[in-house]
Design a protein around this motif. Structure first.
Motif, short mmCIF file in Angstrom:
data_model
loop_
_atom_site.label_atom_id
_atom_site.label_comp_id
_atom_site.label_asym_id
_atom_site.label_seq_id
_atom_site.Cartn_x
_atom_site.Cartn_y
_atom_site.Cartn_z
N SER A 113 0.82 -1.21 0.00
CA SER A 113 0.00 0.00 0.00
C SER A 113 0.86 1.26 0.00
O SER A 113 0.62 2.18 -0.78
CB SER A 113 -0.93 0.01 1.22
OG SER A 113 -1.88 -1.02 1.12
N ILE A 150 -7.10 4.21 -1.86
CA ILE A 150 -6.67 2.83 -2.05
C ILE A 150 -5.70 2.39 -0.96
O ILE A 150 -5.74 1.27 -0.46
CB ILE A 150 -6.01 2.66 -3.45
CG1 ILE A 150 -7.10 2.70 -4.53
CG2 ILE A 150 -5.23 1.37 -3.54
CD1 ILE A 150 -6.56 2.73 -5.94
N ILE A 152 -4.88 -4.15 -8.08
CA ILE A 152 -5.82 -4.48 -7.00
C ILE A 152 -6.83 -5.52 -7.50
O ILE A 152 -7.20 -6.45 -6.77
CB ILE A 152 -6.54 -3.22 -6.51
CG1 ILE A 152 -5.55 -2.33 -5.76
CG2 ILE A 152 -7.73 -3.55 -5.63
CD1 ILE A 152 -6.06 -0.94 -5.48
N PHE A 153 -7.26 -5.40 -8.75
CA PHE A 153 -8.19 -6.37 -9.32
C PHE A 153 -7.57 -7.77 -9.33
O PHE A 153 -8.18 -8.74 -8.87
CB PHE A 153 -8.58 -5.95 -10.74
CG PHE A 153 -9.37 -6.99 -11.48
CD1 PHE A 153 -10.72 -7.14 -11.25
CD2 PHE A 153 -8.75 -7.82 -12.40
CE1 PHE A 153 -11.46 -8.10 -11.94
CE2 PHE A 153 -9.47 -8.79 -13.09
CZ PHE A 153 -10.84 -8.92 -12.85
N ASP A 159 -5.04 -8.80 -7.63
CA ASP A 159 -4.74 -9.19 -6.25
C ASP A 159 -5.98 -9.77 -5.58
O ASP A 159 -5.90 -10.73 -4.82
CB ASP A 159 -4.23 -7.97 -5.48
CG ASP A 159 -3.65 -8.34 -4.13
OD1 ASP A 159 -2.98 -9.39 -4.04
OD2 ASP A 159 -3.86 -7.59 -3.17
N THR A 160 -7.13 -9.18 -5.88
CA THR A 160 -8.38 -9.64 -5.27
C THR A 160 -8.88 -10.93 -5.90
O THR A 160 -9.28 -11.87 -5.20
CB THR A 160 -9.46 -8.55 -5.40
OG1 THR A 160 -9.00 -7.34 -4.79
CG2 THR A 160 -10.76 -8.99 -4.74
N SER A 204 -7.00 -11.56 -2.05
CA SER A 204 -6.85 -10.55 -1.01
C SER A 204 -8.18 -9.82 -0.83
O SER A 204 -8.97 -9.70 -1.78
CB SER A 204 -5.76 -9.53 -1.39
OG SER A 204 -4.50 -10.17 -1.49
N LEU A 217 -11.08 -7.00 -0.56
CA LEU A 217 -11.34 -5.73 -1.25
C LEU A 217 -12.13 -4.82 -0.32
O LEU A 217 -13.22 -5.16 0.12
CB LEU A 217 -12.14 -5.96 -2.54
CG LEU A 217 -12.51 -4.72 -3.34
CD1 LEU A 217 -11.26 -4.01 -3.84
CD2 LEU A 217 -13.43 -5.09 -4.51
N TYR A 218 -11.56 -3.65 0.01
CA TYR A 218 -12.19 -2.70 0.92
C TYR A 218 -13.02 -1.68 0.14
O TYR A 218 -12.77 -1.42 -1.04
CB TYR A 218 -11.13 -1.98 1.75
CG TYR A 218 -10.32 -2.91 2.63
CD1 TYR A 218 -10.76 -3.26 3.90
CD2 TYR A 218 -9.10 -3.43 2.18
CE1 TYR A 218 -10.01 -4.10 4.71
CE2 TYR A 218 -8.35 -4.28 2.98
CZ TYR A 218 -8.81 -4.62 4.23
OH TYR A 218 -8.07 -5.46 5.03
N THR A 265 -10.95 1.06 -1.19
CA THR A 265 -10.23 0.63 -2.38
C THR A 265 -11.10 0.77 -3.62
O THR A 265 -10.67 1.28 -4.66
CB THR A 265 -9.77 -0.82 -2.23
OG1 THR A 265 -8.90 -0.93 -1.09
CG2 THR A 265 -9.00 -1.27 -3.47
N PHE A 266 -12.35 0.34 -3.52
CA PHE A 266 -13.28 0.44 -4.64
C PHE A 266 -13.52 1.89 -5.03
O PHE A 266 -13.49 2.24 -6.22
CB PHE A 266 -14.60 -0.24 -4.28
CG PHE A 266 -15.66 -0.08 -5.33
CD1 PHE A 266 -15.61 -0.84 -6.49
CD2 PHE A 266 -16.69 0.84 -5.17
CE1 PHE A 266 -16.59 -0.68 -7.47
CE2 PHE A 266 -17.65 1.00 -6.14
CZ PHE A 266 -17.61 0.24 -7.30
N CYS A 283 -10.53 3.30 -6.85
CA CYS A 283 -10.49 2.84 -8.24
C CYS A 283 -11.43 3.65 -9.11
O CYS A 283 -11.10 4.00 -10.25
CB CYS A 283 -10.84 1.36 -8.32
SG CYS A 283 -9.63 0.26 -7.59
#
Length: 305
Positions: A97, A140, A258-259, A261-262, A267, A269-270, A273-274, A277
């Motif tokens: 992060s 993020i 992040i996509f 990673d999720t 991982s 997704l918070y 974070t969304f 994005c």
């Protein structure tokens, strides 16, 4: 009003390259028992081979002939090596992060450097996408966790230092690529950038035992080809747009990261974070639309005159 068919092409190339760059975390997760320097060396080596054989088979090796401003090719390779080492060192010391946040401060540096070096005028219209993108990155990375982690000690401070360097070198790289656009093609810049970076990373090649290298060979080979393809697209595209615009479109990389990673690494997704994005995608859309409209308007005026 006629529309220029390829007006969006450089933007699509930068966007696609940035999205593919987002797979870096997946590849790094698959590589086992290798140092950052060794992984970067292998990626650069396989990437350089890919570019060379592509140009050889297409009969385009003449593109690699050094022209003017050769010293800036050396600078480009050095900056690429610095960015890679600092970015992955920041991940090691302070986490992904913090590393992403500091790497993608690059648009700030680009907006400061581009007017004086490239003569690109800054306008109030470019301020909104920049603010949206910076706000997106901050969401993020969840800055509240950053403040709490300040108590973790010297390793965290090392991460901050390497992260700041990665952002500065990445921003300078974008400006340098734009500066060389009239002297070298995108694939030529990619070749020299990769080859010169490889020389800087050469000492790291001797740090990994042969058995470890062979165990990771398939992943490293695919890593090198994939990221080099992304680099070719990115450099080709950014040579045709303003540096300030390209630096903001590059922020799609952490979104795609992040996509992957999720979805692949599972991982969490918070919500923050969304939302981050969404802000970054909005900024990318605004700058691409604004620049495309300006390009089409310029073409229409020329056709009338």
């Amino acid at each position: 009003m006629p529309v220029q068919g390829n007006s969006f092409k450089p933007y699509s190339e930068v966007i696609t390259g940035s999205i593919i760059y987002g797979t870096i975390g997946v590849f790094l997760d698959r590589v086992q028992d290798m140092s950052v320097g060794s992984v970067l060396f292998c990626r650069l080596f396989f990437g350089l081979c890919m570019i060379f054989f592509y140009l050889l088979l297409s009969g385009s090796l003449k593109q690699l002939m050094p022209g003017r401003n050769k010293k800036y090719l050396l600078l480009l390779g050095f900056l690429n090596a610095v960015t890679g080492i600092c970015y992955f060192s920041a991940i090691r010391y302070s986490g992904i992060s913090i590393a992403v946040l500091l790497l993608y401060t690059a648009p700030v540096y680009v907006n400061l450097l581009a007017p004086s070096i490239l003569g690109e005028k800054s306008s109030s219209k470019s301020l909104l996408p920049l603010l949206l993108s910076v706000a997106g990155v901050i969401l993020i990375t969840r800055p509240g966790e950053v403040l709490v982690s300040l108590s973790t000690g010297s390793d965290f401070m090392k991460g901050l230092f390497f992260g700041l360097l990665s952002g500065l070198s990445f921003g300078t790289t974008i400006v340098t690529i734009r500066y060389l656009r009239h002297d070298y093609t995108g694939i030529s810049q990619t070749f020299w950038l990769t080859g010169i970076s490889l020389l800087f990373m050469l000492p790291s090649a001797f740090l990994t035992p042969t058995s470890v290298f062979l165990r990771n060979f398939n992943t490293l080979f695919l890593f090198g080809l994939t990221i080099t393809f992304a680099a070719i697209l990115y450099l080709k595209g950014i040579s045709g747009i303003r540096a300030q615009t390209g630096s903001i479109l590059a922020l799609l990389e952490p979104v795609s990261g992040i996509f992957f990673d999720t979805v692949i690494l599972k991982s969490p997704l918070y919500i923050s974070t969304f939302l981050g994005c969404v802000l970054i995608l909005t900024a990318a859309y605004l700058v691409s639309r604004k620049e495309t409209e300006a390009c089409n308007l310029s073409t229409d005026l020329q056709s009338v005159l």
